[in-house]
Design an enzyme around this catalytic site. Structure first.
Site, PDB file in Angstrom:
ATOM      1  CE  LYS A 117      -9.662  27.967   7.358  1.00 46.70           C
ATOM      2  NZ  LYS A 117     -11.197  27.779   7.976  1.00 46.70           N
TER       3      LYS A 117
ATOM      4  CE1 TYR B 235     -13.618  36.724  15.074  1.00 48.24           C
ATOM      5  CE2 TYR B 235     -12.562  35.253  12.927  1.00 48.24           C
ATOM      6  CZ  TYR B 235     -13.074  36.002  13.831  1.00 48.24           C
ATOM      7  OH  TYR B 235     -12.545  37.746  12.354  1.00 48.24           O
ATOM      8  CG  PHE B 236     -13.451  30.099  20.822  1.00 49.40           C
ATOM      9  CD1 PHE B 236     -13.131  31.569  21.273  1.00 49.40           C
ATOM     10  CD2 PHE B 236     -12.681  29.221  22.371  1.00 49.40           C
ATOM     11  CE1 PHE B 236     -13.054  31.680  22.644  1.00 49.40           C
ATOM     12  CE2 PHE B 236     -12.117  29.519  23.006  1.00 49.40           C
ATOM     13  CZ  PHE B 236     -12.034  31.307  23.367  1.00 49.40           C
TER      14      PHE B 236
ATOM     15  CG  ASP C  64      -5.865  19.159  17.876  1.00 55.05           C
ATOM     16  OD1 ASP C  64      -5.321  20.007  17.332  1.00 55.05           O
ATOM     17  OD2 ASP C  64      -6.369  18.220  16.808  1.00 55.05           O
TER      18      ASP C  64
ATOM     19  CB  SER D 187      -7.243  32.636  15.641  1.00 55.40           C
ATOM     20  OG  SER D 187      -7.941  30.670  16.309  1.00 55.40           O
TER      21      SER D 187
ATOM     22  CE  LYS E 145      -5.518  35.577  12.425  1.00 61.75           C
ATOM     23  NZ  LYS E 145      -6.207  35.792  11.134  1.00 61.75           N
TER      24      LYS E 145
ATOM     25  CB  SER F 162      -4.825  32.151  -2.190  1.00 58.23           C
ATOM     26  OG  SER F 162      -4.831  32.388  -0.681  1.00 58.23           O
TER      27      SER F 162
ATOM     28  CE1 TYR G 256      -4.678  31.355  11.961  1.00 57.75           C
ATOM     29  CE2 TYR G 256      -4.925  29.945  14.254  1.00 57.75           C
ATOM     30  CZ  TYR G 256      -5.571  31.051  12.871  1.00 57.75           C
ATOM     31  OH  TYR G 256      -6.428  31.481  12.804  1.00 57.75           O
TER      32      TYR G 256
HETATM   33  C1  UD1 Z   1      -8.344  25.849  14.847  1.00 58.60           C
HETATM   34  C2  UD1 Z   1      -7.767  27.076  15.761  1.00 58.60           C
HETATM   35  C3  UD1 Z   1      -8.205  28.022  15.764  1.00 58.60           C
HETATM   36  C4  UD1 Z   1      -8.099  28.612  14.142  1.00 58.60           C
HETATM   37  C5  UD1 Z   1      -8.843  27.547  14.014  1.00 58.60           C
HETATM   38  C6  UD1 Z   1      -8.249  27.756  11.470  1.00 58.60           C
HETATM   39  C7  UD1 Z   1      -5.972  25.811  17.263  1.00 58.60           C
HETATM   40  C8  UD1 Z   1      -6.018  25.237  18.849  1.00 58.60           C
HETATM   41  N1  UD1 Z   1      -7.701  26.267  16.678  1.00 58.60           N
HETATM   42  O1  UD1 Z   1      -9.164  25.012  15.695  1.00 58.60           O
HETATM   43  O2  UD1 Z   1      -7.696  28.928  16.209  1.00 58.60           O
HETATM   44  O3  UD1 Z   1      -9.198  29.502  14.039  1.00 58.60           O
HETATM   45  O4  UD1 Z   1      -8.250  25.535  13.091  1.00 58.60           O
HETATM   46  O5  UD1 Z   1      -8.520  26.667  10.872  1.00 58.60           O
HETATM   47  O6  UD1 Z   1      -5.009  25.856  17.226  1.00 58.60           O
HETATM   48  N2  UD1 Z   1     -10.695  16.986  14.034  1.00 58.60           N
HETATM   49  C9  UD1 Z   1     -10.883  15.884  14.103  1.00 58.60           C
HETATM   50  N3  UD1 Z   1     -11.062  15.118  12.646  1.00 58.60           N
HETATM   51  C10 UD1 Z   1     -10.941  16.369  11.301  1.00 58.60           C
HETATM   52  C11 UD1 Z   1     -10.497  17.283  11.735  1.00 58.60           C
HETATM   53  C12 UD1 Z   1     -10.567  18.266  13.120  1.00 58.60           C
HETATM   54  O7  UD1 Z   1     -11.405  14.345  14.497  1.00 58.60           O
HETATM   55  O8  UD1 Z   1     -10.808  15.426  10.751  1.00 58.60           O
HETATM   56  C13 UD1 Z   1     -11.495  17.092  15.112  1.00 58.60           C
HETATM   57  C14 UD1 Z   1      -9.615  18.071  15.601  1.00 58.60           C
HETATM   58  O9  UD1 Z   1      -8.620  17.146  16.416  1.00 58.60           O
HETATM   59  C15 UD1 Z   1     -10.096  19.059  16.882  1.00 58.60           C
HETATM   60  C16 UD1 Z   1     -11.529  19.221  16.570  1.00 58.60           C
HETATM   61  O10 UD1 Z   1     -11.613  18.143  15.479  1.00 58.60           O
HETATM   62  O11 UD1 Z   1     -10.048  18.095  18.256  1.00 58.60           O
HETATM   63  C17 UD1 Z   1     -11.458  20.934  15.764  1.00 58.60           C
HETATM   64  O12 UD1 Z   1     -10.536  20.719  14.421  1.00 58.60           O
HETATM   65  P1  UD1 Z   1     -10.595  22.090  14.142  1.00 58.60           P
HETATM   66  O13 UD1 Z   1     -11.727  21.919  12.810  1.00 58.60           O
HETATM   67  O14 UD1 Z   1      -9.566  22.134  12.794  1.00 58.60           O
HETATM   68  O15 UD1 Z   1     -10.321  23.796  14.617  1.00 58.60           O
HETATM   69  P2  UD1 Z   1      -9.130  24.044  15.717  1.00 58.60           P
HETATM   70  O16 UD1 Z   1      -7.996  22.572  15.286  1.00 58.60           O
HETATM   71  O17 UD1 Z   1     -10.173  23.241  16.617  1.00 58.60           O
END
Ligand code: UD1
Length: 348
Positions: A95, A187-188, A305, A135, A163, A45, A159
């Site tokens: 996820k 994981y971060f 966020d 996560s 977890k 999927s 989500y």
């Molecule tokens: C989230 C989860 C993480 C999970 C992951 C899986 C949280 C806090 N973290 O990570 O545990 O494993 O998703 O999908 O819930 N951003 C932009 N523009 C974009 C996309 C993202 O600016 O188009 C920013 C987001 O606002 C964030 C950062 O980039 O500040 C990282 O975003 P993303 O890659 O989606 O990961 P998380 O949300 O940190």
């Protein structure tokens, strides 16, 4: 390889759920290269059968593949009957944080229901070792401090709740079944791709995570990056995350397998780098790796966020000598190498 171990339990046959996905497929490579046998369970999927062909190109071995949904107990029983398995690494899950606020029950069904079904089937088959894909999102909103494993949990979306519920279920299974062993890895932000350029991140549909989106802007599939939030209390106003190379994460799973028998109960570790990077810094690093400008616009914050999530990785370093090997420039270089050679993903 940085994940050294003195207590290796020798070659294992490992069932990898979600093994055709981004982190799962990279983990298959590291497992095979460490001498383990791999059986992948994936319903495709979110994953790609082509990723398993790439695992073969890299390692010479294609994992055994079972196309099975982990919520299907009878199908899981049949998998355990067909393959004599020593341990499980469990990735298969939904996820996307945003999507989880739209269809929360589906998240609990797949993530929590799927994990319950897997644990029960494993128990029926006499398999008592599991490494779980957790996560950092279960820590929720935090201040300026780096997060160690004792930080309070405060999930901010379904989500993350799913977890945390899985972790609690596994912890309870360990508590009441003496033979159960488990490691949960929080994981971060895993990014990057295999250095061969053969394996990478190929989300179905519009990418929800920042690096696949950046990569698609860089390759010309999308116009510009939307930076979600320019008014966070951070030096440049954009949100800070702890990005970690997917190969380092994959090696963390091999180390976890080596150490799953170290102690009773569920062991819990962060996997990150301990380095915070803002969205604007990440964009700049990716533009440098791709040697091209990446247009962007700062827009409103994204719901759910938090301003900053950075790992304290002291515990896993002390316990297993695992440490991340790759820096941000390498993560961006490797993600770009895959995207450049696969503009349309695995469908090239
Ligand atoms: C989230 C989860 C993480 C999970 C992951 C899986 C949280 C806090 N973290 O990570 O545990 O494993 O998703 O999908 O819930 N951003 C932009 N523009 C974009 C996309 C993202 O600016 O188009 C920013 C987001 O606002 C964030 C950062 O980039 O500040 C990282 O975003 P993303 O890659 O989606 O990961 P998380 O949300 O940190």
């Amino acid at each position: 390889m940085s994940a050294t171990s003195d207590t290796s339990i020798g070659p294992q046959r490992v069932l990898v759920t979600g093994g055709a996905g981004f982190i799962g497929s990279h983990t298959c490579v590291e497992l095979i290269e460490s001498g383990h046998d791999v059986v992948v369970v994936d319903d495709l999927s979110a994953g790609h059968a082509a990723a398993l062909d790439r695992v073969r190109e890299i390692t010479g071995t294609r994992p055994v593949f079972e196309r099975v949904d982990i919520t299907d107990a009878a199908a899981l029983d049949a998998v355990f009957r067909r393959h004599s398995v020593d341990a499980i690494i469990h990735f298969a899950a939904r996820k996307a944080v945003g999507e989880s606020t739209e269809i929360p029950l589906d998240y609990f069904d797949t993530n929590v229901g799927g994990t319950a079904s897997l644990l029960a089937a494993a128990r029926r088959a006499g398999v008592h070792r599991i490494v779980f894909s957790s996560s950092c999102s279960i820590y929720g909103s935090t201040g300026a401090h780096d997060l160690d494993e004792s930080a309070p949990t405060a999930p901010a979306n379904p989500y993350a709740w799913s977890k945390l519920a899985c972790e609690q279920m596994i912890e309870q299974a360990c508590r009441y079944h003496d033979e159960q062993r488990a490691v949960s890895l929080r994981y971060f932000n895993p990014i990057g791709a295999h250095p061969s350029g053969l394996l990478g991140e190929d989300p179905h549909g519009t990418p929800r995570n920042v690096v696949p989106y950046l990569a698609q802007v860089a390759v010309g599939r999308r116009e510009r990056l939307q930076v979600f939030g320019g008014d966070y209390p951070t030096p440049d106003g954009s949100a800070i995350r702890d990005y970690v190379h997917v190969v380092d994460i994959a090696r963390g799973h091999v180390a976890a397998l080596d150490h799953v028998d170290d102690q009773p109960g569920m062991q819990l570790f962060n996997l990150g780098t301990g380095q915070g990077t803002s969205v604007l810094e990440l964009r700049a690093a990716f533009a440098a790796a791709a040697d091209r400008d990446i247009p962007y616009v700062v827009v409103d914050r994204r719901a759910g966020d938090v301003p900053r999530l950075v790992a304290d990785i002291g515990a896993v370093r002390r316990a297993w000598s695992w440490k991340p090997e790759y820096d941000l420039a390498t993560m961006c270089r490797d993600a770009w190498r895959f995207q450049k050679s696969h503009p349309e993903g695995y469908r090239r």
